[in-house]
Design a protein around this motif. Structure first.
Motif, PDB file in Angstrom:
ATOM      1  N   ARG A 162      92.144  80.150  20.047  1.00 53.94           N
ATOM      2  CA  ARG A 162      91.116  80.731  20.920  1.00 53.94           C
ATOM      3  C   ARG A 162      91.306  80.281  22.365  1.00 53.94           C
ATOM      4  N   LEU A 163      91.611  78.984  22.546  1.00 53.85           N
ATOM      5  CA  LEU A 163      91.795  78.455  23.892  1.00 53.85           C
ATOM      6  C   LEU A 163      92.997  79.093  24.579  1.00 53.85           C
ATOM      7  N   GLU A 164      94.104  79.232  23.850  1.00 56.79           N
ATOM      8  CA  GLU A 164      95.297  79.841  24.436  1.00 56.79           C
ATOM      9  C   GLU A 164      95.046  81.299  24.819  1.00 56.79           C
ATOM     10  N   ALA A 165      94.349  82.033  23.955  1.00 60.07           N
ATOM     11  CA  ALA A 165      94.047  83.438  24.255  1.00 60.07           C
ATOM     12  C   ALA A 165      93.159  83.545  25.493  1.00 60.07           C
ATOM     13  N   ARG A 166      92.165  82.653  25.588  1.00 61.26           N
ATOM     14  CA  ARG A 166      91.254  82.674  26.734  1.00 61.26           C
ATOM     15  C   ARG A 166      91.972  82.293  28.021  1.00 61.26           C
ATOM     16  N   ALA A 167      92.818  81.255  27.954  1.00 56.81           N
ATOM     17  CA  ALA A 167      93.571  80.827  29.137  1.00 56.81           C
ATOM     18  C   ALA A 167      94.504  81.934  29.614  1.00 56.81           C
ATOM     19  N   ARG A 168      95.130  82.622  28.687  1.00 55.46           N
ATOM     20  CA  ARG A 168      96.039  83.715  29.039  1.00 55.46           C
ATOM     21  C   ARG A 168      95.282  84.852  29.722  1.00 55.46           C
ATOM     22  N   GLU A 169      94.107  85.173  29.187  1.00 55.24           N
ATOM     23  CA  GLU A 169      93.295  86.240  29.774  1.00 55.24           C
ATOM     24  C   GLU A 169      92.852  85.887  31.191  1.00 55.24           C
ATOM     25  N   ILE A 170      92.402  84.640  31.381  1.00 57.22           N
ATOM     26  CA  ILE A 170      91.951  84.201  32.700  1.00 57.22           C
ATOM     27  C   ILE A 170      93.116  84.173  33.679  1.00 57.22           C
ATOM     28  N   VAL A 217      90.569  72.035  34.203  1.00 57.19           N
ATOM     29  CA  VAL A 217      91.714  72.796  34.685  1.00 57.19           C
ATOM     30  C   VAL A 217      91.239  73.905  35.618  1.00 57.19           C
ATOM     31  N   VAL A 218      91.963  74.075  36.719  1.00 61.11           N
ATOM     32  CA  VAL A 218      91.714  75.172  37.651  1.00 61.11           C
ATOM     33  C   VAL A 218      92.925  76.103  37.602  1.00 61.11           C
ATOM     34  N   ILE A 219      92.675  77.393  37.443  1.00 65.44           N
ATOM     35  CA  ILE A 219      93.753  78.395  37.423  1.00 65.44           C
ATOM     36  C   ILE A 219      93.702  79.163  38.739  1.00 65.44           C
ATOM     37  N   GLN A 220      94.868  79.239  39.409  1.00 66.67           N
ATOM     38  CA  GLN A 220      94.958  79.883  40.711  1.00 66.67           C
ATOM     39  C   GLN A 220      96.115  80.873  40.738  1.00 66.67           C
ATOM     40  N   ARG A 221      96.084  81.751  41.724  1.00 69.26           N
ATOM     41  CA  ARG A 221      97.228  82.643  41.916  1.00 69.26           C
ATOM     42  C   ARG A 221      98.356  81.835  42.543  1.00 69.26           C
ATOM     43  N   SER A 222      99.567  82.015  42.022  1.00 70.07           N
ATOM     44  CA  SER A 222     100.719  81.265  42.539  1.00 70.07           C
ATOM     45  C   SER A 222     101.310  81.969  43.753  1.00 70.07           C
TER      46      SER A 222
END
Length: 222
Positions: A162-170, A217-222
């Motif tokens: 579930r975590l991997e699917a959510r991280a991928r979507e975000i 964790v913060v996800i940003q555009r590279s």
């Protein structure tokens, strides 16, 4: 690989990246801070933190025979722990993604299934404690680095999926919109899962912020 050097915006992030690379915990390594982060002036001339992380001398990579021995010790310890607290369950050892995996499976009664919920605990905290205790016991008896996951009814596998699917979507959304997103606080294992998933998404990158146990964790555009 016994030693790595990593740099990041903070010492904590650099250590975390090195631990992920080595597949180790902080208890299994020695850390040398080569450089503290330097802010620079007006945003110019800033320098990242640099650390050298090395596996302790006694923590050598285990052979197949060593892994079998570790697996037997771990299974025996968990079985004994369950017996001492009066829970009826089976311990199924195996290998998951190159790591020893012990899955505790409930008996057939409804009471046994309820007991599994107690073993997991709130947000998996009890299960994490059992896993860490088992690692310590195995490491103490063998003198080897122990890569072990203790699970109950595949709880962690389901959580991981579930975590991997959510991280991928975000990550895909962030790559598309350019707006960074913060995830909830996670343990080091969960943060590593997120970092690995985001690294595979084109146009997205991730970093960790904050201090444990509120590190996130913060996800940003590279």
């Amino acid at each position: 690989m016994e030693e790595v050097e990593r740099s990041a915006l903070s010492v904590e992030e650099a250590i975390e990246a090195a631990l992920a690379e080595l597949g180790a915990t902080e208890q299994e390594v020695t850390v040398q801070i080569l450089q503290e982060p330097r802010p620079g002036f007006g945003g110019l001339g800033s320098e990242e933190a640099v650390v050298r992380v090395r596996l302790r001398a006694r923590q050598e990579e285990a052979s197949e025979e060593d892994l079998e021995e570790q697996s037997e010790i771990a299974a025996e310890f968990v079985e004994g722990l369950l017996a001492r607290i009066g829970l009826t369950a089976e311990v199924e050892p195996g290998v998951d993604d190159g790591t020893m995996y012990l899955n505790v499976v409930a008996g057939e009664s409804e009471d046994d299934e309820e007991d599994m919920g107690l073993l997991i605990g709130r947000h998996g905290q009890t299960l994490e404690a059992i896993q860490e205790l088992t690692r310590v016991v195995v490491g103490h008896k063998t003198g080897l680095r122990c890569r072990l996951i203790v699970d109950v009814e595949d709880y962690k596998k389901r959580q991981r999926d579930r975590l991997e699917a959510r991280a991928r979507e975000i990550a895909k959304r962030v790559a598309r919109t350019g707006q960074e997103e913060e995830l909830e606080p996670m343990n080091p294992y969960e943060r590593k899962l997120v970092h690995d998933v985001v690294a595979a998404v084109e146009g997205a990158t991730s970093s960790s912020r904050g201090e444990d146990p509120e590190r996130f964790v913060v996800i940003q555009r590279s």
